[in-house]
Design a protein around this motif. Structure first.
Motif: not given
Length: 244
Positions: A153-157, A171-176, A190-200
């Protein structure tokens, strides 16, 4: 079956990948290996190459230099920052993705409804997708991706333009989804690669962090080391919030 004690083959391996858009060099000499089941966050200032790297990984951008090897047996799905919604119902937006994969329409409609229920949107299945809120559209995009049972699963921001409540939901769905298994079965989380500016968000979701600067991969560290260890100067300033 792989012999006991052997190392799993990587999902993807990039060797010196370079991407240019006209005179703009978006990626330069990127070397990267991602193993199945990893949660990789791509971080860096605007224009650092995060979106281009995701597009390369999903086959949407061609490399002008270097080599890329990807395990084509693993299914991929990508969710964009502003996902495209077809001018039809939420249910049909998901069902059409399944139908294009060869699922019969009646079955696709049924599976689409289950996917919408997974993201809490079953009650608006018949509503035109373009009338949904930003948060609902992003959850719909996740339902559309999840319905395909991706191994990657690839996610762009995915939460960049959402209000705080919608961000928490997505975010909860991404973790799920990252805790689930794709079409390859239980042996392939599942492999997850995502971009984010949210460091938390990066701290909460990632196991590994990649920092990009002007199209170059500058740091590649486990999440704990990225936030607690020494970093290149630009990466250190980014973590402190002085670069964006």
């Amino acid at each position: 079956m792989r012999a006991p004690g052997t190392v799993a083959a990587p999902w993807v391996e990039l060797n010196g990948v370079t991407v240019r858009y006209g005179r703009v060099q978006a990626l330069t000499d990127v070397h990267l290996i991602v193993q199945p089941g990893e949660r990789v966050a791509l971080v860096g200032a605007n224009g650092s190459g995060k979106s281009t790297l995701l597009r390369v990984l999903h086959g949407l951008a061609d490399a002008q230099g270097g080599g890329l090897h990807c395990d084509s047996a693993l299914r991929q799905a990508m969710v964009f920052q502003r996902p495209h919604m077809l001018r039809t119902s939420a249910q049909n937006n998901v069902a059409l993705a399944l139908w294009l994969r060869g699922v019969r329409w009646r079955t696709a409609r049924s599976q689409a409804l289950a996917a919408l229920a997974r993201v809490g949107l079953a009650d608006i299945a018949g509503q035109n997708a373009r009338t949904l809120s930003g948060g609902q559209q992003q959850r719909l995009a996740l339902a559309r991706a999840w319905a395909l049972r991706p191994d990657v699963l690839l996610l762009d921001e995915p939460t960049a333009s959402l209000d705080p409540h919608a961000k928490r939901e997505v975010e909860a769905l991404m973790a799920d989804f990252a805790d689930s298994h794709g079409s390859a079965g239980p042996a392939h989380p599942v492999t997850m690669v995502f971009s984010s500016h949210n460091l938390g968000q990066v701290k909460r979701l990632a196991s590994r962090v990649i920092y990009l600067e002007h199209g170059r991969l500058v740091a590649d560290l486990p999440v704990h080391d990225f936030f607690n260890g020494p970093l290149p100067e630009a990466a250190r300033l980014f973590v402190k919030g002085e670069l964006g």
